[in-house]
Design a protein around this motif. Structure first.
Motif, PDB file in Angstrom:
ATOM      1  N   MET B   1     -18.917 -78.049 -21.193  1.00 28.52           N
ATOM      2  CA  MET B   1     -17.481 -77.754 -21.230  1.00 28.52           C
ATOM      3  C   MET B   1     -16.922 -78.066 -22.615  1.00 28.52           C
ATOM      4  SD  MET B   1     -14.457 -79.309 -18.875  1.00 28.52           S
ATOM      5  CE  MET B   1     -14.365 -80.831 -19.759  1.00 28.52           C
ATOM      6  N   TYR B   2     -16.126 -77.170 -23.182  1.00 24.67           N
ATOM      7  CA  TYR B   2     -15.524 -77.407 -24.480  1.00 24.67           C
ATOM      8  C   TYR B   2     -14.205 -78.155 -24.313  1.00 24.67           C
ATOM      9  CZ  TYR B   2     -13.488 -76.746 -29.005  1.00 24.67           C
ATOM     10  OH  TYR B   2     -12.900 -76.967 -30.211  1.00 24.67           O
ATOM     11  N   VAL B   3     -14.030 -79.210 -25.117  1.00 27.47           N
ATOM     12  CA  VAL B   3     -12.785 -79.966 -25.045  1.00 27.47           C
ATOM     13  C   VAL B   3     -11.957 -79.641 -26.286  1.00 27.47           C
ATOM     14  CG1 VAL B   3     -11.778 -82.260 -24.886  1.00 27.47           C
ATOM     15  CG2 VAL B   3     -13.978 -81.801 -23.810  1.00 27.47           C
ATOM     16  N   ALA B   4     -10.730 -79.169 -26.093  1.00 25.62           N
ATOM     17  CA  ALA B   4      -9.873 -78.814 -27.220  1.00 25.62           C
ATOM     18  C   ALA B   4      -9.563 -80.053 -28.051  1.00 25.62           C
ATOM     19  CB  ALA B   4      -8.583 -78.193 -26.704  1.00 25.62           C
ATOM     20  N   VAL B   5      -9.699 -79.935 -29.417  1.00 23.87           N
ATOM     21  CA  VAL B   5      -9.413 -81.077 -30.267  1.00 23.87           C
ATOM     22  C   VAL B   5      -8.287 -80.782 -31.253  1.00 23.87           C
ATOM     23  CG1 VAL B   5     -11.637 -82.219 -30.105  1.00 23.87           C
ATOM     24  CG2 VAL B   5     -11.311 -80.410 -31.785  1.00 23.87           C
ATOM     25  N   LYS B   6      -7.592 -79.675 -31.088  1.00 22.44           N
ATOM     26  CA  LYS B   6      -6.448 -79.395 -31.963  1.00 22.44           C
ATOM     27  C   LYS B   6      -5.244 -80.205 -31.482  1.00 22.44           C
ATOM     28  CE  LYS B   6      -5.712 -75.117 -33.527  1.00 22.44           C
ATOM     29  NZ  LYS B   6      -6.225 -74.848 -34.883  1.00 22.44           N
ATOM     30  N   GLY B   7      -4.259 -80.312 -32.373  1.00 19.10           N
ATOM     31  CA  GLY B   7      -3.018 -80.928 -31.913  1.00 19.10           C
ATOM     32  C   GLY B   7      -2.719 -82.279 -32.531  1.00 19.10           C
ATOM     33  N   GLY B   8      -3.590 -82.755 -33.448  1.00 25.68           N
ATOM     34  CA  GLY B   8      -3.355 -84.078 -34.043  1.00 25.68           C
ATOM     35  C   GLY B   8      -2.549 -84.082 -35.329  1.00 25.68           C
ATOM     36  N   GLU B   9      -2.195 -82.865 -35.827  1.00 15.60           N
ATOM     37  CA  GLU B   9      -1.596 -82.825 -37.182  1.00 15.60           C
ATOM     38  C   GLU B   9      -0.351 -83.698 -37.302  1.00 15.60           C
ATOM     39  OE1 GLU B   9      -2.532 -80.155 -35.497  1.00 15.60           O
ATOM     40  OE2 GLU B   9      -3.610 -78.742 -36.777  1.00 15.60           O
ATOM     41  N   ARG B  10       0.558 -83.557 -36.357  1.00 12.34           N
ATOM     42  CA  ARG B  10       1.816 -84.315 -36.429  1.00 12.34           C
ATOM     43  C   ARG B  10       1.534 -85.819 -36.403  1.00 12.34           C
ATOM     44  NH1 ARG B  10       6.824 -83.161 -34.032  1.00 12.34           N
ATOM     45  NH2 ARG B  10       6.595 -81.222 -35.172  1.00 12.34           N
ATOM     46  N   ALA B  11       0.643 -86.218 -35.496  1.00 10.33           N
ATOM     47  CA  ALA B  11       0.311 -87.645 -35.372  1.00 10.33           C
ATOM     48  C   ALA B  11      -0.299 -88.169 -36.675  1.00 10.33           C
ATOM     49  CB  ALA B  11      -0.653 -87.853 -34.217  1.00 10.33           C
ATOM     50  N   GLU B  13       0.052 -86.928 -39.786  1.00 13.33           N
ATOM     51  CA  GLU B  13       1.102 -86.994 -40.820  1.00 13.33           C
ATOM     52  C   GLU B  13       1.962 -88.232 -40.647  1.00 13.33           C
ATOM     53  OE1 GLU B  13       3.672 -83.532 -41.023  1.00 13.33           O
ATOM     54  OE2 GLU B  13       1.901 -82.299 -41.434  1.00 13.33           O
ATOM     55  N   ASN B  14       2.355 -88.467 -39.420  1.00 11.34           N
ATOM     56  CA  ASN B  14       3.224 -89.620 -39.169  1.00 11.34           C
ATOM     57  C   ASN B  14       2.487 -90.943 -39.410  1.00 11.34           C
ATOM     58  OD1 ASN B  14       5.148 -87.748 -38.574  1.00 11.34           O
ATOM     59  ND2 ASN B  14       5.145 -88.099 -36.362  1.00 11.34           N
ATOM     60  N   ALA B  15       1.214 -90.954 -39.063  1.00  9.26           N
ATOM     61  CA  ALA B  15       0.422 -92.169 -39.288  1.00  9.26           C
ATOM     62  C   ALA B  15       0.349 -92.473 -40.783  1.00  9.26           C
ATOM     63  CB  ALA B  15      -0.984 -91.994 -38.710  1.00  9.26           C
ATOM     64  N   HIS B  16       0.155 -91.412 -41.592  1.00  6.53           N
ATOM     65  CA  HIS B  16       0.056 -91.626 -43.032  1.00  6.53           C
ATOM     66  C   HIS B  16       1.399 -92.029 -43.642  1.00  6.53           C
ATOM     67  CE1 HIS B  16      -3.915 -89.119 -43.229  1.00  6.53           C
ATOM     68  NE2 HIS B  16      -4.046 -90.283 -42.640  1.00  6.53           N
ATOM     69  N   ALA B  17       2.487 -91.492 -43.079  1.00  4.12           N
ATOM     70  CA  ALA B  17       3.813 -91.894 -43.562  1.00  4.12           C
ATOM     71  C   ALA B  17       4.052 -93.375 -43.260  1.00  4.12           C
ATOM     72  CB  ALA B  17       4.893 -91.039 -42.899  1.00  4.12           C
ATOM     73  N   TRP B  18       3.621 -93.787 -42.095  1.00  2.00           N
ATOM     74  CA  TRP B  18       3.793 -95.201 -41.735  1.00  2.00           C
ATOM     75  C   TRP B  18       2.893 -96.077 -42.605  1.00  2.00           C
ATOM     76  CZ3 TRP B  18       2.461 -97.891 -36.441  1.00  2.00           C
ATOM     77  CH2 TRP B  18       3.166 -99.108 -36.376  1.00  2.00           C
TER      78      TRP B  18
END
Lengths: 151, 362
Positions: B1-11, B13-18
């Motif tokens: 089964m393939y597990v989608a791994v997209k969707g982390g961009e916002r997190a 970016e925010n992690a790097h800003a913090w």
């Protein structure tokens, strides 16, 4: 390190001296000398590295110790003299000044640059080196033997 | 089964800003400048240059600031930057005999020409916290004394009149370079020294300590330890001669090791060698001990199976950037790998359950 710029290999001496100048110093001395000829780049300032080598046991086979950053450039004056510079660090303004001095030392301005740039720089570096050596000398251990009074 | 791994961009970016905000810390406290780190955290800068394998104090200070003081992260940044630089060439081997020594001591010979020069050392301090440093204090000037002119000879140079110490005859073989060719074993001494010079200080220290505790004990004395500046000379093709292109601070350690002799070598003192960028004496001493342990084969010693004798073990695990890269990658998403393992375990349990049911039925 008392370089005499007229003796053996004078060009080697002045280039070696300027490569060890503190950041901004060659530019400042050249500016103060008031010489600023027009030139064209043969090789614009470029940052790269040199692999520094040591020798096993200090005297044996060479090995690669690690790199250091180096900036270099080459230029030619309107009168045709070519100046080169290789200087430690990432110092584009510095290599331009070093290459200019190198080229100018091949012209009639040599005497003036010797007294306004090279000799002051040599004296400053020597003074800094002497101060460090004097501080080290003050930490030299003076062993003494206790008199045991057996006779 | 393939597990989608997209969707982390916002997190991300925010992690790097913090991260940037946390790096700065409390804004009511003055920000650290690169020059402050370079001048006042000098030994951290030296370690980053040594293990980053690139001598540039300003870049090392910048890396330390960016890495929030995490020195291995800073070394990683330096290694990454290093790969972007064009290589102009290699220097002539530095002449450590001409070093302008800040420090030069020998644990074996008290009265050596040039003397025992302590330099700016932590040795003989009481290791008590100095609360004066917590307040802004003026630093008294270091005393000065007239210095003798001339180079300070290496201890082994004048010690070897009796021929009791192994010599290191000059040789001009072009050394291998692990930044150009992958490190492979068997590795000659030049390659081992390159790897050790940039090896992790902690790993090298641990290995060196293991030899002192008896795992390939080699009875090391610090014949000489010197710290100071040496000129770097390079041949410049466009000039047709060599010039000095700068100056680097180095720490050099030479050990003399008791040696009873072997099938191939007479009884004599053998030598281990450490040379490291900056004021890095713990590392340089460690390097010399490990270098000596790795020389067992050429000196005809027995392989006692100690970790410090195993070149493959030492050289393949000494680089903290390789090690941390592989170690830390296991925290990154392995969802697909793990999903397949999960399926496998479920299947195995299912089969085991079926077998047990079968046995019970029989």
């Amino acid at each position: 390190m008392k370089e005499a710029f007229d003796e053996d290999a004078p060009r080697q001496r002045w280039l070696s001296l300027m490569a060890k100048a503190p950041e901004g110093r060659v530019e400042a001395l050249l500016a103060a000398a008031g010489v600023r000829p027009a030139f064209t780049w043969l090789r614009a300032p470029e940052i790269g590295s040199t692999m520094v080598r040591g020798r096993a046991g200090g005297t044996g086979a060479p090995f690669n110790l690690g790199e250091m950053t180096v900036t270099r450039c080459s230029l030619t004056l309107e009168t045709g003299e070519v100046g080169h510079a290789y200087v430690q660090g990432r110092r584009k303004a510095c290599v331009e000044a070093v290459a200019l001095v190198d080229a100018l030392m091949q012209t009639a301005a040599a005497d003036r640059l010797r007294t306004t740039v090279l000799e002051p720089l040599r004296d400053e570096l020597q003074a800094a080196k002497d101060t460090r050596a004097a501080k080290a000398a003050a930490t030299k251990v003076e062993f003494f033997t206790m008199v045991r009074g057996e006779d | 089964m393939y597990v989608a791994v997209k969707g982390g961009e916002r997190a991300i970016e925010n992690a790097h800003a913090w991260l940037a905000e946390e790096r700065r810390g409390d804004k009511s406290i003055a920000e650290l400048g690169i020059a402050q780190i370079r001048e006042q955290m000098k030994l951290a800068v030296d370690r980053v240059m040594a293990e980053g394998s690139l001598y540039d104090p300003d870049l090392a200070a910048l890396a330390i600031k960016q890495a929030r003081g995490d020195l291995i992260e800073a070394i990683f940044l330096i290694r990454a930057y290093r790969t972007t630089l064009p290589r102009f060439g290699a220097s002539q081997p530095v002449d450590t005999g001409a070093m302008a020594c800040d420090r030069r001591i020998s644990a074996t010979f008290k009265d050596l020409p040039g003397g025992q020069v302590l330099g700016p050392t932590f040795d003989y301090t009481h290791r008590l916290l100095d609360f004066k440093l917590a307040a802004d204090g003026e630093v008294p000037k270091a005393p000065q004394r007239d210095a003798a002119a001339g180079d300070v000879p290496h201890v082994t140079d004048f010690l070897n009149r009796e021929g009791l110490i192994e010599e290191a005859p000059q040789d001009d073989t072009d050394p291998p370079d692990l930044t150009r060719e992958p490190l492979e074993v068997p590795a000659d001494r030049a390659l081992r020294l390159q790897a050790l010079a940039r090896a992790d200080e902690g790993f090298t220290l641990g290995l060196a300590y293991s030899t002192q505790r008896g795992y390939a004990r080699n009875h090391a004395f610090v014949g000489e330890l010197r710290i100071g500046a040496v000129s770097v000379e390079m041949d410049i093709p466009e000039l047709g001669f060599a010039i000095e292109i700068g100056e680097v601070a180095l720490t050099e350690c030479e050990t003399v090791n008791q040696f009873k002799g072997s099938k191939t070598e007479p009884p004599q003192f053998t030598r281990g060698y450490g040379l490291v960028f900056g004021q890095t004496e713990r590392k340089a001493i460690s390097m010399a001990l490990v270098d000596r342990a790795l020389r067992w084969e050429e000196l005809g010693e027995d392989d006692v199976g100690a970790p410090a004798q195993d070149a493959e073990f030492v050289l393949y695990h000494a680089d903290n950037i390789q090690a941390t890269g592989f170690l830390e990658h296991i925290k990154l998403p392995h969802y697909v790998d793990f999903q397949s393992e999960l399926e496998l375990v479920r299947k195995l349990r299912c089969e085991a359950g079926a077998d047990q049911a079968q046995e019970a039925a029989e």
